[in-house]
Design an enzyme around this catalytic site. Sequence first.
Site, PDB file in Angstrom:
ATOM      1  CB  SER A 153      -0.952   0.015   1.194  1.00 31.82           C
ATOM      2  OG  SER A 153      -2.068  -0.815   0.955  1.00 31.82           O
ATOM      3  CE  LYS A 156      -4.493   1.881  -0.723  1.00 32.15           C
ATOM      4  NZ  LYS A 156      -3.861   0.620  -0.287  1.00 32.15           N
ATOM      5  CB  SER A 215      -4.512   1.885   3.856  1.00 29.92           C
ATOM      6  OG  SER A 215      -3.625   1.318   2.924  1.00 29.92           O
TER       7      SER A 215
END
Length: 378
Positions: A153, A156, A215
């Site tokens: 993640s 991102k 997230s």
Amino acid sequence: MKKSNVTFIAALLIGLHVLVFFAMLGSKNRKNERPPATARAATVRPEAETISTPLPSKFEIPELELAKPELIGPKVELVPVETTAMPASKPMPNIASTRNIEGYLRSDRPNRRTSKSYSSLVGDPYQGAIVVDAQTGKILYENRASVYAYPASVTKLMTMLITLEQIDKGVIHLTDQVEITEEIAGIGGSGVYLDVRESGAFTVEEMLQAMMIHSANDAAAALAAHVAGSIDGFVDMMNQRARELGMNSTTYHTPHGLPITEQPDISTAYDIAILSLAALRNPATLELTGTKLAWLPTNELRKEKFMLANRNVLVGKDPYPGCDGLKTGYHSKGGFSLTATAEQDGKRVVAVILGVADRDSRTNTIKKLLDKVFEALK
């Protein structure tokens, strides 16, 4: 009858005959001057008949004299349209860019992008780590910083960067309503459970919060589709931006980091440090990544607000002094990862740690790295 009267009448008749003779003679001459019947027929046509003969080669359209505006109607006063330029975000003070000098983050390194897929990229105590001075780009600590890792993640962070850049350019806006498709709603992992019936219910700003604080994978996909028109198109933008920044070992396949493709998104601690500095140059980054708690609003489908709690414990549950970002990451093939930034005594640093076996080790190790570099900077 008197002889004088007879003479007068005779003279009058002779004069009339002379006048008639000359009148008939003039009429005959005019008749001979008229054009033939065929010519007359060619010049006189019914108005509805179409002329099929081509125009002469030297035919010229006569100039038309247009009426003056004041004769057409009242004079119209032109009023200029008022426009407001969208202010660009002010860069964060003293955040470095890459410098092609030994000992600093560089963008001129050879291409090391790979298409290989690894069953696991988890190291002991980590796969790779680096700490840099955010104000100069100087490398303060590194260990296996150029070794491949799965950032999960942390990906991102690039999705956020591109979205913020498109906002600054005026291509999209924070208040835009975001469409939710079945593809977006069907993405698994961490998310805010977006539903196709919520299409248009949330804004770009709310999806940025959901992505960077909570997230949310589905929020990342929604932003990608909104910015580029499709998720695949946005991934192309991610890889292009990575090349521009000098992230020579990074290849993106998703906007969220979830390993849904044959090869997960792959990078290095070094590349993530470059990305982190690029993100920090936009002040909205710390507004998003430094928020401990936020809420998604209710709508016709959601009757209660959805809580967004920051996944970065250094910001939320276990605060580290001066820490106000950036992003966590985890999946089974890549382990636990984190890029963090903190500021103490006017000194800001960025620490990146990728591929740790467990969450607690990630937290404890990065705290030690931050402590070490801040002590050295005093």
